[in-house]
Design a protein around this motif. Sequence first.
Motif, PDB file in Angstrom:
ATOM      1  N   ILE A  89      -6.117 -18.376 -17.561  1.00 52.74           N
ATOM      2  CA  ILE A  89      -6.949 -17.221 -17.096  1.00 52.74           C
ATOM      3  C   ILE A  89      -6.214 -15.914 -17.798  1.00 52.74           C
ATOM      4  CG2 ILE A  89      -7.007 -15.580 -14.996  1.00 52.74           C
ATOM      5  CD1 ILE A  89      -7.239 -18.275 -13.313  1.00 52.74           C
ATOM      6  N   LEU A  90      -4.889 -15.791 -18.048  1.00 48.31           N
ATOM      7  CA  LEU A  90      -4.205 -14.757 -18.438  1.00 48.31           C
ATOM      8  C   LEU A  90      -4.574 -14.451 -20.159  1.00 48.31           C
ATOM      9  CD1 LEU A  90      -0.879 -15.418 -16.597  1.00 48.31           C
ATOM     10  CD2 LEU A  90      -2.641 -13.613 -15.935  1.00 48.31           C
ATOM     11  N   LEU A  91      -4.781 -15.524 -20.776  1.00 52.36           N
ATOM     12  CA  LEU A  91      -4.947 -15.348 -22.145  1.00 52.36           C
ATOM     13  C   LEU A  91      -6.046 -14.650 -22.802  1.00 52.36           C
ATOM     14  CD1 LEU A  91      -3.385 -18.375 -23.560  1.00 52.36           C
ATOM     15  CD2 LEU A  91      -2.419 -16.289 -23.645  1.00 52.36           C
ATOM     16  N   GLN A  92      -7.234 -14.337 -22.090  1.00 49.22           N
ATOM     17  CA  GLN A  92      -8.132 -13.770 -22.307  1.00 49.22           C
ATOM     18  C   GLN A  92      -8.462 -12.374 -21.541  1.00 49.22           C
ATOM     19  OE1 GLN A  92     -11.929 -15.381 -23.454  1.00 49.22           O
ATOM     20  NE2 GLN A  92     -11.111 -16.799 -24.748  1.00 49.22           N
ATOM     21  N   ARG A  93      -8.603 -11.285 -22.190  1.00 48.37           N
ATOM     22  CA  ARG A  93      -8.728  -9.956 -21.393  1.00 48.37           C
ATOM     23  C   ARG A  93      -9.819  -9.949 -20.586  1.00 48.37           C
ATOM     24  NH1 ARG A  93      -8.942  -5.008 -25.445  1.00 48.37           N
ATOM     25  NH2 ARG A  93      -6.831  -5.969 -25.884  1.00 48.37           N
ATOM     26  N   ASP A 139      -9.837 -10.613  -7.609  1.00 48.94           N
ATOM     27  CA  ASP A 139     -10.692 -11.398  -6.904  1.00 48.94           C
ATOM     28  C   ASP A 139      -9.754 -11.974  -5.825  1.00 48.94           C
ATOM     29  OD1 ASP A 139     -12.244 -13.161  -5.497  1.00 48.94           O
ATOM     30  OD2 ASP A 139     -13.309 -13.836  -7.321  1.00 48.94           O
ATOM     31  N   VAL A 140     -10.005 -11.636  -4.617  1.00 44.94           N
ATOM     32  CA  VAL A 140      -9.263 -12.099  -3.341  1.00 44.94           C
ATOM     33  C   VAL A 140      -9.407 -13.534  -3.342  1.00 44.94           C
ATOM     34  CG1 VAL A 140     -11.094 -11.670  -1.778  1.00 44.94           C
ATOM     35  CG2 VAL A 140      -8.589 -11.385  -1.013  1.00 44.94           C
ATOM     36  N   HIS A 141     -10.433 -14.081  -3.571  1.00 40.96           N
ATOM     37  CA  HIS A 141     -10.367 -15.805  -3.200  1.00 40.96           C
ATOM     38  C   HIS A 141      -9.654 -16.532  -4.222  1.00 40.96           C
ATOM     39  CE1 HIS A 141     -13.995 -15.393  -0.648  1.00 40.96           C
ATOM     40  NE2 HIS A 141     -14.658 -14.525  -1.514  1.00 40.96           N
ATOM     41  N   LEU A 142      -9.344 -15.708  -5.448  1.00 47.12           N
ATOM     42  CA  LEU A 142      -8.280 -16.659  -6.284  1.00 47.12           C
ATOM     43  C   LEU A 142      -6.998 -16.733  -5.816  1.00 47.12           C
ATOM     44  CD1 LEU A 142      -8.082 -17.807  -9.174  1.00 47.12           C
ATOM     45  CD2 LEU A 142      -7.105 -15.680  -9.836  1.00 47.12           C
ATOM     46  N   TRP A 143      -6.494 -15.471  -4.900  1.00 52.24           N
ATOM     47  CA  TRP A 143      -5.294 -15.424  -4.438  1.00 52.24           C
ATOM     48  C   TRP A 143      -5.377 -16.298  -2.971  1.00 52.24           C
ATOM     49  CZ3 TRP A 143      -1.614 -14.000  -7.307  1.00 52.24           C
ATOM     50  CH2 TRP A 143      -2.018 -13.094  -8.617  1.00 52.24           C
ATOM     51  N   LEU A 144      -6.537 -16.260  -2.355  1.00 53.41           N
ATOM     52  CA  LEU A 144      -6.544 -17.067  -1.128  1.00 53.41           C
ATOM     53  C   LEU A 144      -6.471 -18.528  -1.410  1.00 53.41           C
ATOM     54  CD1 LEU A 144      -9.381 -15.002   1.019  1.00 53.41           C
ATOM     55  CD2 LEU A 144      -6.817 -15.617   1.455  1.00 53.41           C
ATOM     56  N   PRO A 194     -20.431 -16.588  -8.843  1.00 49.99           N
ATOM     57  CA  PRO A 194     -19.290 -17.521  -8.490  1.00 49.99           C
ATOM     58  C   PRO A 194     -19.514 -18.419  -7.286  1.00 49.99           C
ATOM     59  CG  PRO A 194     -18.657 -15.372  -8.007  1.00 49.99           C
ATOM     60  CD  PRO A 194     -19.913 -15.444  -8.806  1.00 49.99           C
ATOM     61  N   ARG A 195     -19.255 -19.782  -7.522  1.00 51.59           N
ATOM     62  CA  ARG A 195     -19.187 -20.632  -6.281  1.00 51.59           C
ATOM     63  C   ARG A 195     -17.933 -20.732  -5.853  1.00 51.59           C
ATOM     64  NH1 ARG A 195     -22.345 -25.341  -9.239  1.00 51.59           N
ATOM     65  NH2 ARG A 195     -22.433 -26.127  -7.077  1.00 51.59           N
ATOM     66  N   TYR A 196     -17.565 -20.086  -4.831  1.00 55.80           N
ATOM     67  CA  TYR A 196     -16.085 -20.151  -4.238  1.00 55.80           C
ATOM     68  C   TYR A 196     -15.881 -21.494  -3.407  1.00 55.80           C
ATOM     69  CZ  TYR A 196     -15.814 -15.378  -5.488  1.00 55.80           C
ATOM     70  OH  TYR A 196     -15.468 -13.981  -6.409  1.00 55.80           O
ATOM     71  N   ARG A 197     -16.729 -22.288  -3.094  1.00 58.96           N
ATOM     72  CA  ARG A 197     -16.580 -23.402  -2.429  1.00 58.96           C
ATOM     73  C   ARG A 197     -16.035 -24.346  -3.700  1.00 58.96           C
ATOM     74  NH1 ARG A 197     -21.450 -26.725   0.146  1.00 58.96           N
ATOM     75  NH2 ARG A 197     -21.692 -24.875   1.155  1.00 58.96           N
TER      76      ARG A 197
END
Length: 511
Positions: A210-214, A222-227, A177-180
């Motif tokens: 994001i929610l539709l696939q298990r 992933d904390v980066h998603l929430w940040l 994952p490229r968080y940039r």
Amino acid sequence: MTDIGFAAEGRVSTRDGAAGAGLDTVLPGTKVLVAALVVLGVLKFTAVFLAAALPDEGYYWLWGQHPDWSYYDHPPLGGWVHWLTGTVFGNGTVAARLATLPTFAGTLLILWYWCGRLAPPDLRLRAFLTGTAMWLASPLMLVYQSLAIHDHLLIVLSLAALHFFVLFAESREAGAPRYRLLYLFAVLLGLAALSKYNAVFVAAGIGVWILLQRERLAWLGDVHLWLAALVTAAMLSPVLYWNWSHGWPSFQFYTHDRIGHLATSPFDHIYNFTVQSFVLVSPVLMVAFLRFLIRGAPAVPALLRGPAASVFLIGTATWYAMCLVTPAAHYWNVTSYLLPLAVAPFLMRSAMEFRLHVLWGVLYGGSLLFTSTVVPLLTLTQPPGRHDENLMFAAPSMLAEVEKAEAEYDPAMIVTTDYLSASLLSFYSGRTDIVHLGPRRDMWDFWFDPTLHKGEDAIVLAYDEFPETVLIEKAFEKTETIGDFTAERFGVPVKHYRLIHAEGYRGEGPQ
């Protein structure tokens, strides 16, 4: 720039070999492509530099004269851009519209990237020019990316946000994952939301995808998603602060005041929304979009189609649901079309589709520009009514007649009974003291303090769709009609007006 996705990155194109040969047969030939780009380029030039100013362009120009953390109707970025263009280039329609050129260039940069990803090197430029023509041939994009309104910002910022999210999703699926890219998505989504609230459909579409696939539910850990979500939310703090300071008027407007406005019947709303969407996007392009979202396209990655389909479905379904209770404008759904349009050359099945789409764009887009540069077509077939096009051409006559009455009566205020006329008078004159007084709430409710003008006289401009009745009953002690006039365009009547001398403002309302 490779690190953020604006280069081919040396990847092997999915269109190499036989697939590339297939693309070569679908893309238009050089002569057709050059002819299309020349004609569409002329239309784009006309839209930016020659079309008359819309009332809303004048209204948002006034926002730039009153810089604030946010505004009643929309978030603040559009007003801030108007302040910037006014400061750098001065006042006027062209000066305000210059901001649309870099935002249009931004969409082309993203299109150039995807053409590099999806076409073989020898076809990249041809695919890009084809995509540019297809973008311009969509009347929705031709018009709304050429006007100094919020949509040109929403379009490029939402598209850029989606672009970087797709690149991030690819990197995450590849295990690196490229968080940039994720944080770029968050910042651009925040800027899109500072342009128009419609950006919420980009966020909602990505969230649903994001929610539709298990397998993707692990992303939630992933904390980066929430940040990244916090970054976007923090960027909306000017909107929240302004609304908190004023009693949350924007939220009242969108959750209550606008619901049911001009409502007729659900069938009418759904029919109008559907027809207008197909007409303004282009029937050919809309069919290609739907085909792509349902079946996919060989050249286009699934990690682009998935978010594109989710954003399209969430946005479109929401507006159709809204149609059950209130009219929905076709351009409110513009975010649904952005990702498919960025890869439009790879969604066509034949060169004929390109030709039909361009023909539609030239004919229908050309008719819209004829209406905004020469004479409103509706006025040629029906009596002058409440059409923005009529007001656009009436502005010079309005200003001349109001200034004549102002010189004779020397009033303390110039007042109109609708925000459209007040906006155009302000824009054309460069004045910020022209006032809208009427029952419709707008930014004058925040700029104009009635108590400071108690006892003052005014010249009032009114017309049938917004008569002066409320002003006579509530706002002034005495009113007298001092004249009427008909604004014309090349001898064609476009609007009838009345001028009223109003005395003794009561210092309240009529809002």
